[in-house]
Design an enzyme around this catalytic site. Structure first.
Site, PDB file in Angstrom:
ATOM      1  N   ASP A   6      59.264  83.900 -28.344  1.00  0.00           N
ATOM      2  CA  ASP A   6      58.405  84.604 -27.462  1.00  0.00           C
ATOM      3  C   ASP A   6      56.785  84.151 -27.904  1.00  0.00           C
ATOM      4  O   ASP A   6      56.413  84.194 -28.980  1.00  0.00           O
ATOM      5  CB  ASP A   6      58.455  86.210 -27.205  1.00  0.00           C
ATOM      6  CG  ASP A   6      57.839  86.950 -26.425  1.00  0.00           C
ATOM      7  OD1 ASP A   6      57.058  85.856 -25.695  1.00  0.00           O
ATOM      8  OD2 ASP A   6      57.470  88.024 -26.543  1.00  0.00           O
ATOM      9  N   ASP A 101      57.140  81.756 -20.977  1.00  0.00           N
ATOM     10  CA  ASP A 101      56.944  81.596 -22.722  1.00  0.00           C
ATOM     11  C   ASP A 101      58.054  82.421 -23.429  1.00  0.00           C
ATOM     12  O   ASP A 101      57.724  82.892 -24.704  1.00  0.00           O
ATOM     13  CB  ASP A 101      55.426  82.576 -22.725  1.00  0.00           C
ATOM     14  CG  ASP A 101      55.669  83.928 -22.782  1.00  0.00           C
ATOM     15  OD1 ASP A 101      56.295  84.435 -21.953  1.00  0.00           O
ATOM     16  OD2 ASP A 101      54.809  84.516 -23.498  1.00  0.00           O
ATOM     17  N   GLU A 102      59.093  82.620 -22.899  1.00  0.00           N
ATOM     18  CA  GLU A 102      60.075  83.519 -23.607  1.00  0.00           C
ATOM     19  C   GLU A 102      61.375  82.686 -23.044  1.00  0.00           C
ATOM     20  O   GLU A 102      61.839  82.704 -22.239  1.00  0.00           O
ATOM     21  CB  GLU A 102      59.791  84.853 -23.071  1.00  0.00           C
ATOM     22  CG  GLU A 102      60.251  85.931 -23.870  1.00  0.00           C
ATOM     23  CD  GLU A 102      60.270  87.130 -22.851  1.00  0.00           C
ATOM     24  OE1 GLU A 102      60.973  88.000 -23.408  1.00  0.00           O
ATOM     25  OE2 GLU A 102      59.288  87.425 -22.212  1.00  0.00           O
TER      26      GLU A 102
HETATM   27 MG   LIG Z   1      54.944  86.333 -24.853  1.00  0.00          MG
END
Ligand SMILES: [Mg+2]
Length: 396
Positions: A6, A101-102
């Site tokens: 993350d 983003d993960e």
């Molecule tokens: Mg994040």
């Protein structure tokens, strides 16, 4: 073993990387302070002033007058997200992105090639730092629930391993609010019964948990033991691509929800384009504050990977297909299904009569530019969404 990777304050960190003069100063990525703009992402400097995502930019400015506000550049974030994913694919094909983003990575079976799950996690974190100059927090654990929990425990710049030996020591002191599916209402209910931590819940019997909370009681009870048997679903095998987000505060405002639908659509369409895929059916998922969840679908007349086309359908679903009840929304998701490979018609280089037509690549490039240009315009408008810190969420 599963990794959850993350990125820390992703949009804000990308902007800091692009404009080093902003490093060390409070910064948000968000909309106009004079309109209804809200904060998409706040860097850690800004958070010291109590600025957080989902907050109106005007209010953030009052709390932190020296705040720098940068407009989102979604196409840049999509591009960097692709570079991050390319690092993941060096280690395993089993990558399940949750958003730009993960992602979850299943590294089971990769150990003989690359070392333990922990060392793979460290290498990925290191490569993201050295190649992309960005910071990721990583969780390493036997399942998805624990890996996601782990990546959050020491954020930012976190690296946390939860192994079977350390499982209970790590989990027991944590608040039940970190469990997927425990919102404020459930949390209060649990606390009234003297259950405020994972440990409190784990010490019940499963029968007691069921008795107290019905079928979801058993689900929570399993989580308190760190049990979760959901598999990592690799993107290339996925039958649908979707993004969803849970808001830190429930949202009642249709305009803000529509702006959110746009952001989620941009993420979905960006992934379709980067994977050369198109989808025909657009799905909208809405969860109300009382956890009542509905999904609505509508099909395009042709498969698409265009943000605009998908957005038209998704936003219409939000405006016109929800039941008659007050808007009080906790989670919003946008997805596409009926996935197929993208076969651009433009790849044809000659028309029926054998005359050369406009080179395929130019046309595709123009189209992308045109598209991003349009969205840049839209993003420049005063309509902005709230970007909340996602809460751990019960997945269906
Ligand atoms: Mg994040």
């Amino acid at each position: 073993m599963i990794l959850h990777v993350d990125m820390d304050a992703f949009y804000a960190s990308v902007e800091e990387r692009e404009r080093p003069e902003l490093v060390g100063r409070p910064l948000v990525v968000g909309g106009s302070p004079t309109g209804r703009g809200v904060v998409s992402a706040a860097n850690y400097e800004a958070r010291k002033f109590g600025v957080h995502s989902a907050m109106p930019v005007a209010r953030a400015l009052r709390q932190c007058p020296e705040l720098t506000i940068v407009r989102p550049r979604m196409e840049l974030y999509v591009d960097i997200s692709k570079q991050i994913r390319a690092i993941f694919y060096q280690f395993t094909p089993d990558v399940e992105p949750l958003s730009l983003d993960e992602a979850f990575l299943d590294v089971t079976g990769c150990e003989s090639l690359f070392g333990s799950a922990e060392s793979i996690g460290r290498r990925i974190k290191q490569q993201i730092r050295s190649q992309l100059h960005l910071v990721a927090s990583v969780g390493v654990a036997p399942n998805k629930f624990l890996a996601k929990l782990a990546s959050d425990l020491e954020k930012p710049d976190g690296f946390t391993v939860i192994s079977p030996d350390t499982l209970h020591a790590t989990l027991d002191p944590l608040s039940v609010s970190r469990m997927w599916g425990v919102g404020r209402v459930t949390q209060r209910k649990l606390e009234r019964l003297g259950i405020s931590t994972f440990g409190d819940l784990r010490r019940l019997s499963s029968a007691q948990a069921r008795q107290l909370f019905g079928p979801t009681g058993e689900h929570f009870w399993n989580l308190s033991h760190g049990r979760d048997d959901r598999r990592v679903v690799a993107e290339r095998r996925a039958k649908s691509i979707s993004h969803e987000t849970t808001f830190a505060q429930d949202i009642q405002d249709l305009e803000i929800l529509l702006a959110w639908v746009l952001e989620l659509t941009e993420q979905v369409a960006g992934r379709l384009r980067s994977r050369q895929l198109m989808g025909k059916t657009v799905n909208l998922k809405v969860r109300y504050s009382d956890f009542h969840t509905i999904t609505r679908s509508s099909s395009l007349d042709h498969a698409s990977q265009s943000t605009d086309e998908i957005w038209q359908v998704a936003s219409k679903l939000l405006r016109t297909s929800l039941p008659e009840r007050p808007l009080d929304i906790r989670l919003l998701g946008v997805g596409v299904s009926n996935i197929q490979r993208h076969r651009p018609r433009q790849l044809q280089l000659f028309d029926e009569a054998g005359q050369p037509i406009r080179p395929a690549l130019d046309k595709a490039t123009d189209e992308v530019r045109k598209q991003f240009g349009r969205h840049a315009l839209r993003r420049g408008s005063t309509l902005r969404h709230t970007r909340s810190r996602p809460r751990p969420e019960l997945e269906e």
